[in-house]
Design an enzyme around this catalytic site. Structure first.
Site, PDB file in Angstrom:
ATOM      1  N   LYS A  52       0.838  -1.208   0.000  1.00 17.54           N
ATOM      2  CA  LYS A  52       0.000   0.000   0.000  1.00 17.54           C
ATOM      3  C   LYS A  52       0.870   1.254   0.000  1.00 17.54           C
ATOM      4  O   LYS A  52       0.625   2.195  -0.775  1.00 17.54           O
ATOM      5  CB  LYS A  52      -0.936   0.000   1.208  1.00 17.54           C
ATOM      6  CG  LYS A  52      -2.026  -1.054   1.134  1.00 17.54           C
ATOM      7  CD  LYS A  52      -2.808  -1.108   2.441  1.00 17.54           C
ATOM      8  CE  LYS A  52      -3.868  -2.180   2.429  1.00 17.54           C
ATOM      9  NZ  LYS A  52      -4.633  -2.221   3.700  1.00 17.54           N
ATOM     10  N   SER A  68      -0.675   0.675   6.038  1.00 17.11           N
ATOM     11  CA  SER A  68      -0.934  -0.181   7.186  1.00 17.11           C
ATOM     12  C   SER A  68      -1.923  -1.262   6.803  1.00 17.11           C
ATOM     13  O   SER A  68      -2.755  -1.073   5.912  1.00 17.11           O
ATOM     14  CB  SER A  68      -1.476   0.636   8.357  1.00 17.11           C
ATOM     15  OG  SER A  68      -1.581  -0.153   9.519  1.00 17.11           O
ATOM     16  N   ASP A  69      -1.828  -2.394   7.471  1.00 17.61           N
ATOM     17  CA  ASP A  69      -2.795  -3.457   7.260  1.00 17.61           C
ATOM     18  C   ASP A  69      -2.927  -4.256   8.546  1.00 17.61           C
ATOM     19  O   ASP A  69      -1.979  -4.353   9.330  1.00 17.61           O
ATOM     20  CB  ASP A  69      -2.380  -4.378   6.114  1.00 17.61           C
ATOM     21  CG  ASP A  69      -3.551  -5.210   5.637  1.00 17.61           C
ATOM     22  OD1 ASP A  69      -4.429  -4.654   4.936  1.00 17.61           O
ATOM     23  OD2 ASP A  69      -3.631  -6.401   5.982  1.00 17.61           O
ATOM     24  N   GLN A  70      -4.109  -4.828   8.731  1.00 16.70           N
ATOM     25  CA  GLN A  70      -4.371  -5.639   9.914  1.00 16.70           C
ATOM     26  C   GLN A  70      -5.022  -6.945   9.495  1.00 16.70           C
ATOM     27  O   GLN A  70      -5.934  -6.950   8.664  1.00 16.70           O
ATOM     28  CB  GLN A  70      -5.287  -4.905  10.875  1.00 16.70           C
ATOM     29  CG  GLN A  70      -5.577  -5.704  12.154  1.00 16.70           C
ATOM     30  CD  GLN A  70      -6.493  -4.924  13.071  1.00 16.70           C
ATOM     31  OE1 GLN A  70      -7.669  -4.802  12.818  1.00 16.70           O
ATOM     32  NE2 GLN A  70      -5.913  -4.386  14.130  1.00 16.70           N
ATOM     33  N   ALA A 105       0.487  -4.309  10.770  1.00 13.88           N
ATOM     34  CA  ALA A 105       1.763  -3.845  10.234  1.00 13.88           C
ATOM     35  C   ALA A 105       1.621  -2.413   9.751  1.00 13.88           C
ATOM     36  O   ALA A 105       0.561  -2.010   9.263  1.00 13.88           O
ATOM     37  CB  ALA A 105       2.213  -4.743   9.091  1.00 13.88           C
TER      38      ALA A 105
END
Length: 191
Positions: A52, A68-70, A105
């Site tokens: 991203k 960011s990613d979850q 992250a």
């Protein structure tokens, strides 16, 4: 100061980033979020956060870009955003009385820098009845949240415990780690 861009359309991440009182723009990253075959949740979160940030940085090469990613991790299986009432009910029924690890992250891409950090949040859900799940889902409608619960809202009533060294990671952007990465990119939130 170089422009700061959040590679996300998530209102949760945007609300969190405003806490740092740095001006920023939010840009949709246009990244395929499909897990790779055999990809574990932590690796998926890291790969997507960096993808991203890189996607938006390619369009804004002089900016500092946050991605960011979850991914919710239930026994090594990634649980994504449910998208519907039925899928959210099924997720919460599976998670009832169990521990779920949220892998969040954050990546920062800037001229001369591409760095990533990950925060792990352990969440223990209490045993939930079908009535409690239904009441919660109708009240909060968490269909856009990994793991089907908004801890910042009524979802807190579903939990027995939350353990993390970066508390905002559970909402989708680990601000302690974000600050660390921004400092490496030359942006100081307290300047």
């Amino acid at each position: 100061m170089p422009p700061l861009i959040l590679a996300s359309t998530s209102r949760y991440r945007q609300e969190l980033l405003t806490r740092l009182r740095l001006p920023f723009e939010a840009v949709a990253p246009e990244v395929d979020e499909t897990p790779l075959a055999g990809e574990v949740p932590a690796a998926l979160a890291e790969r997507l956060a960096l993808a991203k940030a890189r996607a938006v940085a390619s369009l804004h090469p002089h900016a500092v870009v946050i991605g960011s990613d979850q991914v919710a991790d239930l026994d090594g299986e990634p649980l994504g955003k449910p998208g519907s009432h039925e899928a959210a009910r099924a997720q919460l029924q599976r998670m009832s009385g169990r521990e779920v690890v949220f892998q969040t992250a954050v990546a920062v891409v800037a001229p001369g820098l591409a760095a990533i950090e990950r925060a792990e949040v352990r969440v223990r859900l209490r045993p939930l009845s079908d009535r409690e799940i239904e009441t919660y889902l109708l009240a909060d409608q968490p269909y856009d949240c990994a793991g089907s619960a908004k801890v910042e809202s009524l979802g807190i009533a579903l939990l027995d415990a939350v353990v993390s060294d970066d508390p905002t990671a559970l909402i989708g952007l680990p601000l302690i780690r974000t600050c660390q990465l921004l400092r490496r990119a030359g942006l100081e939130p307290l300047a």
